[in-house]
Write a protein that holds these residues in place. Structure first.
Motif, PDB file in Angstrom:
ATOM      1  N   THR A 191      -2.707   1.732   5.018  1.00  0.00           N
ATOM      2  CA  THR A 191      -2.361   0.498   4.304  1.00  0.00           C
ATOM      3  C   THR A 191      -2.945  -0.728   5.000  1.00  0.00           C
ATOM      4  O   THR A 191      -3.159  -1.753   4.373  1.00  0.00           O
ATOM      5  CB  THR A 191      -0.836   0.311   4.171  1.00  0.00           C
TER       6      THR A 191
ATOM      7  N   GLY B 296       0.774  -1.223   0.000  1.00  0.00           N
ATOM      8  CA  GLY B 296       0.000   0.000   0.000  1.00  0.00           C
ATOM      9  C   GLY B 296       0.812   1.282   0.000  1.00  0.00           C
ATOM     10  O   GLY B 296       0.243   2.370  -0.132  1.00  0.00           O
ATOM     11  N   LEU B 297       2.130   1.162   0.149  1.00  0.00           N
ATOM     12  CA  LEU B 297       2.969   2.352   0.254  1.00  0.00           C
ATOM     13  C   LEU B 297       4.340   2.039  -0.328  1.00  0.00           C
ATOM     14  O   LEU B 297       4.979   1.063   0.074  1.00  0.00           O
ATOM     15  CB  LEU B 297       3.106   2.755   1.730  1.00  0.00           C
TER      16      LEU B 297
END
Length: 80
Positions: A52, A13-14
């Motif tokens: 996330t 997510g990052l």
């Protein structure tokens, strides 16, 4: 959940230049280095990491997460 699973979730997510996750299955610590943190205060950086995790943070899969969030320049300076 294992540290590898948690690390994979955050990384998915990052975009991270460096990511370390450790913990005991409920209490976790993460060192996250991302260019996405540029110009952001600590609270905004932590919110990005928490985002996330999505519902995992709310349904108690991840009970506690201590985050150290750095930009790449801050991380390089911290490493000496």
């Amino acid at each position: 959940m294992t540290s590898d699973e948690l690390q994979s979730i955050i990384a998915a997510g990052l975009s991270c230049e460096h990511l370390e996750v450790s913990g005991d299955g409920r209490h976790w610590a993460a060192v996250v280095v991302s260019a996405a943190f540029e110009g952001k205060r600590a609270i905004a950086r932590h919110q990005q990491v928490y985002a996330t995790l999505g519902p995992r943070i709310h349904n108690d899969e991840v009970h506690a997460l201590s985050i150290k969030a750095y930009t790449p320049a801050e991380w390089a300076a911290a490493q000496g």
